[in-house]
Design a protein around this motif. Structure first.
Motif, PDB file in Angstrom:
ATOM      1  N   VAL A 172     -62.802  -6.838  12.020  1.00 22.91           N
ATOM      2  CA  VAL A 172     -63.724  -5.867  12.629  1.00 22.91           C
ATOM      3  C   VAL A 172     -64.442  -5.079  11.546  1.00 22.91           C
ATOM      4  O   VAL A 172     -65.666  -4.894  11.604  1.00 22.91           O
ATOM      5  CB  VAL A 172     -62.972  -4.922  13.603  1.00 22.91           C
ATOM      6  CG1 VAL A 172     -63.842  -3.745  14.009  1.00 22.91           C
ATOM      7  CG2 VAL A 172     -62.502  -5.688  14.831  1.00 22.91           C
ATOM      8  N   MET A 173     -63.703  -4.610  10.559  1.00 26.16           N
ATOM      9  CA  MET A 173     -64.317  -3.833   9.476  1.00 26.16           C
ATOM     10  C   MET A 173     -65.336  -4.679   8.702  1.00 26.16           C
ATOM     11  O   MET A 173     -66.395  -4.184   8.326  1.00 26.16           O
ATOM     12  CB  MET A 173     -63.250  -3.302   8.516  1.00 26.16           C
ATOM     13  CG  MET A 173     -62.340  -2.253   9.131  1.00 26.16           C
ATOM     14  SD  MET A 173     -63.206  -0.799   9.725  1.00 26.16           S
ATOM     15  CE  MET A 173     -63.719  -0.072   8.192  1.00 26.16           C
ATOM     16  N   ARG A 174     -65.015  -5.951   8.487  1.00 28.65           N
ATOM     17  CA  ARG A 174     -65.909  -6.808   7.709  1.00 28.65           C
ATOM     18  C   ARG A 174     -67.192  -7.116   8.466  1.00 28.65           C
ATOM     19  O   ARG A 174     -68.293  -7.012   7.908  1.00 28.65           O
ATOM     20  CB  ARG A 174     -65.197  -8.110   7.349  1.00 28.65           C
ATOM     21  CG  ARG A 174     -66.084  -9.054   6.536  1.00 28.65           C
ATOM     22  CD  ARG A 174     -65.401 -10.348   6.171  1.00 28.65           C
ATOM     23  NE  ARG A 174     -64.127 -10.065   5.526  1.00 28.65           N
ATOM     24  CZ  ARG A 174     -63.057 -10.852   5.604  1.00 28.65           C
ATOM     25  NH1 ARG A 174     -63.117 -11.960   6.297  1.00 28.65           N
ATOM     26  NH2 ARG A 174     -61.949 -10.535   4.992  1.00 28.65           N
ATOM     27  N   TYR A 175     -67.076  -7.513   9.723  1.00 26.55           N
ATOM     28  CA  TYR A 175     -68.256  -7.984  10.443  1.00 26.55           C
ATOM     29  C   TYR A 175     -68.982  -6.883  11.213  1.00 26.55           C
ATOM     30  O   TYR A 175     -70.197  -6.986  11.423  1.00 26.55           O
ATOM     31  CB  TYR A 175     -67.886  -9.145  11.379  1.00 26.55           C
ATOM     32  CG  TYR A 175     -67.497 -10.370  10.594  1.00 26.55           C
ATOM     33  CD1 TYR A 175     -68.448 -11.098   9.889  1.00 26.55           C
ATOM     34  CD2 TYR A 175     -66.175 -10.779  10.526  1.00 26.55           C
ATOM     35  CE1 TYR A 175     -68.090 -12.214   9.143  1.00 26.55           C
ATOM     36  CE2 TYR A 175     -65.805 -11.893   9.790  1.00 26.55           C
ATOM     37  CZ  TYR A 175     -66.770 -12.606   9.098  1.00 26.55           C
ATOM     38  OH  TYR A 175     -66.416 -13.696   8.365  1.00 26.55           O
ATOM     39  N   ALA A 176     -68.283  -5.858  11.638  1.00 28.34           N
ATOM     40  CA  ALA A 176     -68.956  -4.787  12.382  1.00 28.34           C
ATOM     41  C   ALA A 176     -69.498  -3.701  11.456  1.00 28.34           C
ATOM     42  O   ALA A 176     -70.537  -3.120  11.735  1.00 28.34           O
ATOM     43  CB  ALA A 176     -67.998  -4.164  13.399  1.00 28.34           C
ATOM     44  N   PHE A 177     -68.776  -3.447  10.352  1.00 30.37           N
ATOM     45  CA  PHE A 177     -69.169  -2.344   9.473  1.00 30.37           C
ATOM     46  C   PHE A 177     -69.504  -2.792   8.054  1.00 30.37           C
ATOM     47  O   PHE A 177     -69.773  -1.957   7.196  1.00 30.37           O
ATOM     48  CB  PHE A 177     -68.059  -1.290   9.432  1.00 30.37           C
ATOM     49  CG  PHE A 177     -67.735  -0.727  10.778  1.00 30.37           C
ATOM     50  CD1 PHE A 177     -68.603   0.161  11.397  1.00 30.37           C
ATOM     51  CD2 PHE A 177     -66.577  -1.099  11.434  1.00 30.37           C
ATOM     52  CE1 PHE A 177     -68.307   0.682  12.639  1.00 30.37           C
ATOM     53  CE2 PHE A 177     -66.273  -0.576  12.677  1.00 30.37           C
ATOM     54  CZ  PHE A 177     -67.139   0.304  13.295  1.00 30.37           C
ATOM     55  N   ASN A 178     -69.471  -4.104   7.806  1.00 32.13           N
ATOM     56  CA  ASN A 178     -69.779  -4.671   6.499  1.00 32.13           C
ATOM     57  C   ASN A 178     -68.949  -3.997   5.382  1.00 32.13           C
ATOM     58  O   ASN A 178     -69.445  -3.691   4.311  1.00 32.13           O
ATOM     59  CB  ASN A 178     -71.278  -4.556   6.195  1.00 32.13           C
ATOM     60  CG  ASN A 178     -71.705  -5.559   5.139  1.00 32.13           C
ATOM     61  OD1 ASN A 178     -71.053  -6.584   4.947  1.00 32.13           O
ATOM     62  ND2 ASN A 178     -72.802  -5.260   4.451  1.00 32.13           N
ATOM     63  N   ASP A 179     -67.688  -3.749   5.702  1.00 34.63           N
ATOM     64  CA  ASP A 179     -66.777  -3.089   4.771  1.00 34.63           C
ATOM     65  C   ASP A 179     -65.605  -4.031   4.476  1.00 34.63           C
ATOM     66  O   ASP A 179     -64.812  -4.348   5.361  1.00 34.63           O
ATOM     67  CB  ASP A 179     -66.263  -1.782   5.388  1.00 34.63           C
ATOM     68  CG  ASP A 179     -65.358  -1.007   4.443  1.00 34.63           C
ATOM     69  OD1 ASP A 179     -65.440  -1.217   3.226  1.00 34.63           O
ATOM     70  OD2 ASP A 179     -64.561  -0.181   4.948  1.00 34.63           O
TER      71      ASP A 179
END
Length: 176
Positions: A35-42
């Motif tokens: 979720v952090m990688r794909y939704a927030f680019n983190d």
């Protein structure tokens, strides 16, 4: 002998439960990481390393339970056709010749491996990675010591079968 077998089985069952809890934690970790990688680019290196560490702990702590539950690898094509007493002899031979010496060696040498990592204060080589690498390295000798204990449980169970104190457990595939 039956009490010793039960005590060792409870220890192996406890490790199986710990492994199951760690598996659920790993699932949450992967979910949050995705979720952090794909939704927030983190992207978090620490979260990715934690996935690897949890996976290793799940596997290493789950093996003693798998051994206790009879889910370990062997040639079932031959083994399942043997009588209970012959199966017990196969388990005794495999435990004494293969399992216990291997687990003892890995636990013995793995202790120094983890201790050296602790003494060096080893951390991840990646920026943002996890500190205290010795923790996951300490799981290796612990898990092999636990496998050795579970192997002793298998040995005691096989002796109990030979003495007529219990019957061999037979695995049945689930009905579909």
């Amino acid at each position: 002998m039956l009490r010793l077998e039960d005590f060792i089985n409870r220890f192996s069952d406890l490790l199986g439960k710990i492994s199951a809890v760690l598996f659920v934690l790993m699932l949450f970790n992967v979910f949050i990481d995705v979720v952090m990688r794909y939704a927030f680019n983190d992207v978090s290196i620490g979260m990715q390393e934690l996935e690897w560490h949890l996976y290793a702990a799940v596997f290493l702590l789950g093996v003693p339970y798998t051994l206790r539950a009879g889910g370990h690898v062997r040639v079932d094509l031959i083994y399942e056709r043997l009588s209970d007493k012959k199966q017990a002899w196969v388990d005794i031979g495999g435990t004494l010749i293969l399992l216990l010496p291997f687990c003892g060696l890995v636990a013995w040498y793995g202790y120094d491996f983890a201790l050296e990592s602790y003494n060096l204060g080893e951390t991840s080589g990646d920026p943002g990675g996890l500190p205290y690498r010795w923790i996951i390295k300490a799981v290796i000798p612990f898990s092999f010591l636990a496998m050795l204990i579970s192997g002793i449980g298998l040995l005691v169970k096989s002796i109990n079968v030979l003495l007529g104190l219990r019957q061999q457990d037979h695995y049945e595939a689930p009905q579909q």
